[in-house]
Design a protein around this motif. Structure first.
Motif, mmCIF file in Angstrom:
data_model
loop_
_atom_site.group_PDB
_atom_site.id
_atom_site.type_symbol
_atom_site.label_atom_id
_atom_site.label_comp_id
_atom_site.label_asym_id
_atom_site.label_seq_id
_atom_site.Cartn_x
_atom_site.Cartn_y
_atom_site.Cartn_z
ATOM 1 N N ASP A 1 0.280 4.261 -2.766
ATOM 2 C CA ASP A 1 0.184 5.752 -2.501
ATOM 3 C C ASP A 1 1.269 6.413 -3.112
ATOM 4 O O ASP A 1 1.113 7.437 -3.396
ATOM 5 N N ASN A 2 2.574 6.021 -3.138
ATOM 6 C CA ASN A 2 3.853 6.713 -3.803
ATOM 7 C C ASN A 2 3.308 6.740 -5.071
ATOM 8 O O ASN A 2 3.524 7.792 -5.942
ATOM 9 N N THR B 1 0.814 -1.134 -0.062
ATOM 10 C CA THR B 1 -0.004 0.057 0.070
ATOM 11 C C THR B 1 0.954 1.244 0.008
ATOM 12 O O THR B 1 0.499 2.313 -0.477
ATOM 13 N N ASP B 2 1.897 1.257 0.546
ATOM 14 C CA ASP B 2 2.904 2.393 0.410
ATOM 15 C C ASP B 2 3.424 2.612 -1.023
ATOM 16 O O ASP B 2 3.462 3.930 -1.410
#
Length: 188
Positions: free
Chosen positions: A33-34, A29-30
């Protein structure tokens, strides 16, 4: 992880993602998001580029419209300069006819024809935005007058145009030919 804890494969999801490169199938998920932040940044940069391109296109269009308008308004400038000498010669011809010859019946029609031609030239000049520059009795304007000589005068202020040696003309708001003038100066 053992086989019991593995996430179950969804055949419909597998079919939709079939052929999508592995790096685009992010599970973290990071990283998602990035990736979204980078895409939003790229989208905003693209929007700015489009706005700048639109503004530049509008500026180019305005400049082109102005250039076209100027070309239309001032296209006759070269021809107008050339025809001014014809007008000057016609005015000199009229000015050189003595009064007694103007009244002579044999020359009356000739004088009337020359005067009619001079009026027609003035009419054509007016139709094309060509106007005569006022000079005599006005202060010298270096944007419209060219001082050819200075004449001592006690009657006029220094710098005042006393005599017009050659008429000056404007074409719309541009100088076509400066008026050549004699200017007053203080008496010696």
């Amino acid at each position: 992880m053992n086989d019991d804890q593995k996430p179950q494969a969804d055949p419909a999801a597998d079919a939709e993602t079939n052929g999508v490169p592995e790096e685009l199938l992010l599970q973290d998920t990071d990283a998602v998001d990035n990736g979204l932040a980078a895409l939003r940044s790229d989208l905003e940069a693209a929007r700015q580029d489009v706005l700048y391109a639109k503004a530049e296109t509008q500026n180019v269009r305005r400049r082109m419209e102005k250039d076209v308008a100027d070309a239309r308004a001032y296209s006759a400038t070269g021809f107008a300069r050339d025809i001014l000498s014809v007008s000057d010669n016609l005015a000199r011809a009229l000015g050189s006819i003595p009064g007694d010859l103007r009244d002579d019946e044999r020359l009356k029609s000739l004088v009337a024809g020359i005067e009619a031609t001079a009026r027609e030239i003035d009419k054509v000049f007016a139709a094309h935005g060509i106007s005569r520059i006022a000079a005599v009795g006005l202060p010298l304007d270096p944007n419209q007058h060219q001082a050819m000589l200075e004449v001592p005068s006690a009657d006029a202020e220094p710098g005042t145009v006393l005599q017009e040696l050659q008429a000056g003309y404007m074409i719309k708001d541009r100088l076509l030919r400066p008026a050549m003038v004699a200017v007053a100066k203080q008496p010696d």
